[in-house]
Scaffold this motif. Structure first.
Motif, PDB file in Angstrom:
ATOM      1  N   ILE A 148      24.730  21.363 -83.473  1.00 51.78           N
ATOM      2  CA  ILE A 148      24.971  22.683 -82.751  1.00 51.78           C
ATOM      3  C   ILE A 148      23.799  23.681 -83.145  1.00 51.78           C
ATOM      4  O   ILE A 148      23.312  24.045 -82.096  1.00 51.78           O
ATOM      5  CB  ILE A 148      26.359  23.141 -83.336  1.00 51.78           C
ATOM      6  CG1 ILE A 148      27.498  22.313 -82.634  1.00 51.78           C
ATOM      7  CG2 ILE A 148      26.371  24.641 -82.824  1.00 51.78           C
ATOM      8  CD1 ILE A 148      28.802  22.809 -83.211  1.00 51.78           C
ATOM      9  N   LEU A 149      23.193  23.568 -84.241  1.00 52.53           N
ATOM     10  CA  LEU A 149      22.050  24.503 -84.570  1.00 52.53           C
ATOM     11  C   LEU A 149      21.033  24.018 -83.731  1.00 52.53           C
ATOM     12  O   LEU A 149      20.221  25.043 -83.145  1.00 52.53           O
ATOM     13  CB  LEU A 149      21.749  24.406 -85.967  1.00 52.53           C
ATOM     14  CG  LEU A 149      20.765  25.376 -86.332  1.00 52.53           C
ATOM     15  CD1 LEU A 149      21.045  26.903 -86.248  1.00 52.53           C
ATOM     16  CD2 LEU A 149      20.349  25.206 -87.851  1.00 52.53           C
ATOM     17  N   VAL A 150      20.655  22.587 -83.548  1.00 52.63           N
ATOM     18  CA  VAL A 150      19.415  22.517 -82.763  1.00 52.63           C
ATOM     19  C   VAL A 150      19.823  22.678 -81.298  1.00 52.63           C
ATOM     20  O   VAL A 150      18.771  23.123 -80.664  1.00 52.63           O
ATOM     21  CB  VAL A 150      19.172  20.750 -83.120  1.00 52.63           C
ATOM     22  CG1 VAL A 150      18.064  20.441 -82.033  1.00 52.63           C
ATOM     23  CG2 VAL A 150      18.896  20.723 -84.572  1.00 52.63           C
ATOM     24  N   PHE A 151      21.141  22.183 -80.885  1.00 49.96           N
ATOM     25  CA  PHE A 151      21.279  22.478 -79.578  1.00 49.96           C
ATOM     26  C   PHE A 151      20.976  23.761 -79.224  1.00 49.96           C
ATOM     27  O   PHE A 151      20.455  24.103 -77.928  1.00 49.96           O
ATOM     28  CB  PHE A 151      22.682  21.889 -78.881  1.00 49.96           C
ATOM     29  CG  PHE A 151      23.294  22.187 -77.718  1.00 49.96           C
ATOM     30  CD1 PHE A 151      22.965  21.395 -76.806  1.00 49.96           C
ATOM     31  CD2 PHE A 151      23.521  23.725 -77.704  1.00 49.96           C
ATOM     32  CE1 PHE A 151      23.231  21.751 -75.436  1.00 49.96           C
ATOM     33  CE2 PHE A 151      24.495  24.029 -76.278  1.00 49.96           C
ATOM     34  CZ  PHE A 151      24.182  22.927 -75.130  1.00 49.96           C
ATOM     35  N   SER A 152      21.653  24.707 -79.777  1.00 54.71           N
ATOM     36  CA  SER A 152      21.372  26.300 -79.754  1.00 54.71           C
ATOM     37  C   SER A 152      20.129  26.719 -79.600  1.00 54.71           C
ATOM     38  O   SER A 152      19.699  27.551 -78.702  1.00 54.71           O
ATOM     39  CB  SER A 152      22.195  26.949 -80.649  1.00 54.71           C
ATOM     40  OG  SER A 152      23.884  26.603 -80.551  1.00 54.71           O
ATOM     41  N   ALA A 153      19.268  26.420 -80.612  1.00 52.52           N
ATOM     42  CA  ALA A 153      17.824  26.840 -80.654  1.00 52.52           C
ATOM     43  C   ALA A 153      17.178  26.319 -79.682  1.00 52.52           C
ATOM     44  O   ALA A 153      16.274  27.120 -78.952  1.00 52.52           O
ATOM     45  CB  ALA A 153      17.231  26.424 -82.015  1.00 52.52           C
ATOM     46  N   VAL A 154      17.295  25.111 -79.110  1.00 53.22           N
ATOM     47  CA  VAL A 154      16.698  24.680 -77.619  1.00 53.22           C
ATOM     48  C   VAL A 154      17.180  25.363 -76.485  1.00 53.22           C
ATOM     49  O   VAL A 154      16.297  25.899 -75.603  1.00 53.22           O
ATOM     50  CB  VAL A 154      16.729  23.320 -77.776  1.00 53.22           C
ATOM     51  CG1 VAL A 154      15.978  22.689 -76.519  1.00 53.22           C
ATOM     52  CG2 VAL A 154      15.751  22.697 -78.966  1.00 53.22           C
ATOM     53  N   PHE A 155      18.586  25.217 -76.174  1.00 53.52           N
ATOM     54  CA  PHE A 155      18.981  25.172 -74.910  1.00 53.52           C
ATOM     55  C   PHE A 155      19.625  26.769 -74.642  1.00 53.52           C
ATOM     56  O   PHE A 155      19.819  27.273 -73.744  1.00 53.52           O
ATOM     57  CB  PHE A 155      20.137  24.176 -74.656  1.00 53.52           C
ATOM     58  CG  PHE A 155      19.510  22.808 -74.467  1.00 53.52           C
ATOM     59  CD1 PHE A 155      19.069  22.470 -73.408  1.00 53.52           C
ATOM     60  CD2 PHE A 155      19.930  21.841 -75.496  1.00 53.52           C
ATOM     61  CE1 PHE A 155      18.588  21.236 -73.284  1.00 53.52           C
ATOM     62  CE2 PHE A 155      19.344  20.777 -75.435  1.00 53.52           C
ATOM     63  CZ  PHE A 155      18.613  20.410 -74.176  1.00 53.52           C
ATOM     64  N   LEU A 156      19.748  27.401 -75.728  1.00 54.87           N
ATOM     65  CA  LEU A 156      20.604  28.923 -75.655  1.00 54.87           C
ATOM     66  C   LEU A 156      19.477  29.953 -76.314  1.00 54.87           C
ATOM     67  O   LEU A 156      19.522  31.046 -75.943  1.00 54.87           O
ATOM     68  CB  LEU A 156      21.682  28.985 -76.718  1.00 54.87           C
ATOM     69  CG  LEU A 156      22.972  27.888 -76.096  1.00 54.87           C
ATOM     70  CD1 LEU A 156      23.941  28.062 -77.009  1.00 54.87           C
ATOM     71  CD2 LEU A 156      23.239  28.262 -74.658  1.00 54.87           C
ATOM     72  N   VAL A 157      18.267  29.556 -77.081  1.00 54.51           N
ATOM     73  CA  VAL A 157      17.171  30.323 -77.347  1.00 54.51           C
ATOM     74  C   VAL A 157      15.990  30.308 -76.464  1.00 54.51           C
ATOM     75  O   VAL A 157      15.309  31.009 -75.966  1.00 54.51           O
ATOM     76  CB  VAL A 157      17.295  30.399 -78.930  1.00 54.51           C
ATOM     77  CG1 VAL A 157      16.130  31.322 -79.229  1.00 54.51           C
ATOM     78  CG2 VAL A 157      18.629  30.945 -79.456  1.00 54.51           C
ATOM     79  N   ALA A 158      15.211  28.882 -77.091  1.00 55.15           N
ATOM     80  CA  ALA A 158      13.978  28.868 -76.584  1.00 55.15           C
ATOM     81  C   ALA A 158      13.725  28.742 -75.014  1.00 55.15           C
ATOM     82  O   ALA A 158      13.050  29.370 -74.578  1.00 55.15           O
ATOM     83  CB  ALA A 158      13.706  27.549 -77.335  1.00 55.15           C
ATOM     84  N   LEU A 159      14.718  27.877 -74.623  1.00 56.31           N
ATOM     85  CA  LEU A 159      14.576  27.795 -73.013  1.00 56.31           C
ATOM     86  C   LEU A 159      14.782  28.900 -72.273  1.00 56.31           C
ATOM     87  O   LEU A 159      14.154  29.548 -71.269  1.00 56.31           O
ATOM     88  CB  LEU A 159      15.103  26.625 -72.389  1.00 56.31           C
ATOM     89  CG  LEU A 159      14.697  25.186 -72.873  1.00 56.31           C
ATOM     90  CD1 LEU A 159      15.732  23.933 -72.180  1.00 56.31           C
ATOM     91  CD2 LEU A 159      13.165  24.924 -72.429  1.00 56.31           C
TER      92      LEU A 159
END
Length: 302
Positions: A148-159
């Motif tokens: 969840i942490l990795v998913f959030s960092a990529v798809f909910l923050v970075a992109l």
């Protein structure tokens, strides 16, 4: 219609849209400025009309060489327009439209060249379906938390951050009312709670994680799975939309909606086919009883 026919239909529609756009460019100074900035329209047309408009028409007719050349040209132009719009702050609409055309062309090219939707390409490497190893619930919860942490960092923050910067730089930003941003925060809180509830149910009751490489060993029909079959996807997509509302970015909202379409069309069928293979009649009964996206009163069978 077959997948190959759908791909050719896209190229046909793209040829017509490209021709209409070039007519508008030479007729309307406003459209020319919004999509080309200060670029020399006749010079760009000299290359783009044969390679994009006519090339798309030939690709629609089934000419494989045209499929390759048009897709390559469209992708190259999209990258160039994105760079131009980022550097100059002009022609943002042109960059956005060409990015959409490039993505569509790549998808259509795959359909025309392969004659199918090769969704199994998504299930490679870390995304290949594998059962989670037998472990204690705390271990599954820990792995799920990392996912969840990795998913959030990529798809909910970075992109989304990249999209927001591009939206402002390309002159595409539309201000959102404060009430909309507050509604986004409320939606995010609710969606986050749903995702956490779903993840905990998957880890504890399913003895696995949401990631395909460590799938649950047991069919989960409790918790939020009583109401929809894919609460993790519902929660993740809703969080993406909420991030767009909070950031005041219509492009991030669109990004989340497009993600939902990709997931529903490509990922969900593969996931449900795997569940049916592993759990058989139990999954089929669950699928018939519980909705995929919108909660409904479960059917009562006698």
């Amino acid at each position: 219609m077959s997948p190959r026919s759908w791909g050719r239909l896209f190229f046909g529609a793209q040829a017509l849209a490209g021709a209409a756009w070039w007519i508008a460019v030479f007729v309307s100074p406003g459209i020319r400025t919004a999509t080309l900035g200060s670029l020399d329209a006749p010079l760009v047309a000299l290359l783009d009309i044969p390679l994009f408009v006519l090339g798309s028409a030939l690709a629609a007719a089934g000419l494989r060489a045209a499929v390759w050349s048009t897709t390559g040209w469209t992708t190259l132009v999209a990258a160039g327009m994105a760079l131009y719009a980022t550097v100059t702050g002009a022609a943002g609409w042109g960059a956005l439209l060409m990015a959409a055309a490039a993505l569509g062309s790549i998808g259509a090219a795959v359909l025309v060249l392969t004659g199918r939707v090769p969704s199994e390409w998504l299930l490679r490497g870390p995304f290949r379906f594998r059962l989670a190893a037998t472990a204690r619930p705390v271990a599954h919860l820990s792995r799920t938390a990392v996912q969840i942490l990795v998913f959030s960092a990529v798809f909910l923050v970075a992109l989304p951050a990249v999209i927001v910067v591009a939206e402002h730089r390309w002159g595409l930003h539309v201000p959102f009312p404060v009430a909309v941003r507050i509604a986004g925060a409320v939606l995010f809180a609710l969606a986050f709670a749903l995702s956490m509830w779903s993840a905990a149910s998957m880890s504890v009751q399913g003895e696995g994680t949401p990631l395909p490489s460590a799938m649950p060993r047991r069919l989960v029909v409790a918790g939020p799975y009583r109401f929809v079959r894919n609460p993790m996807a519902v929660g993740g997509i809703a969080q993406g939309m909420a991030v767009g509302l909070m950031a005041g970015s219509w492009l991030v909202v669109l990004y989340a909606l497009c993600g939902s379409l990709v997931w529903n069309a490509l990922v969900r069928p593969l996931e449900e086919a795997d569940l049916e293979e592993r759990f058989g009649a139990d999954f089929r009964a669950y699928r018939d009883r519980v909705a995929c996206w919108i909660p409904r009163r479960p059917r009562i069978t006698v």
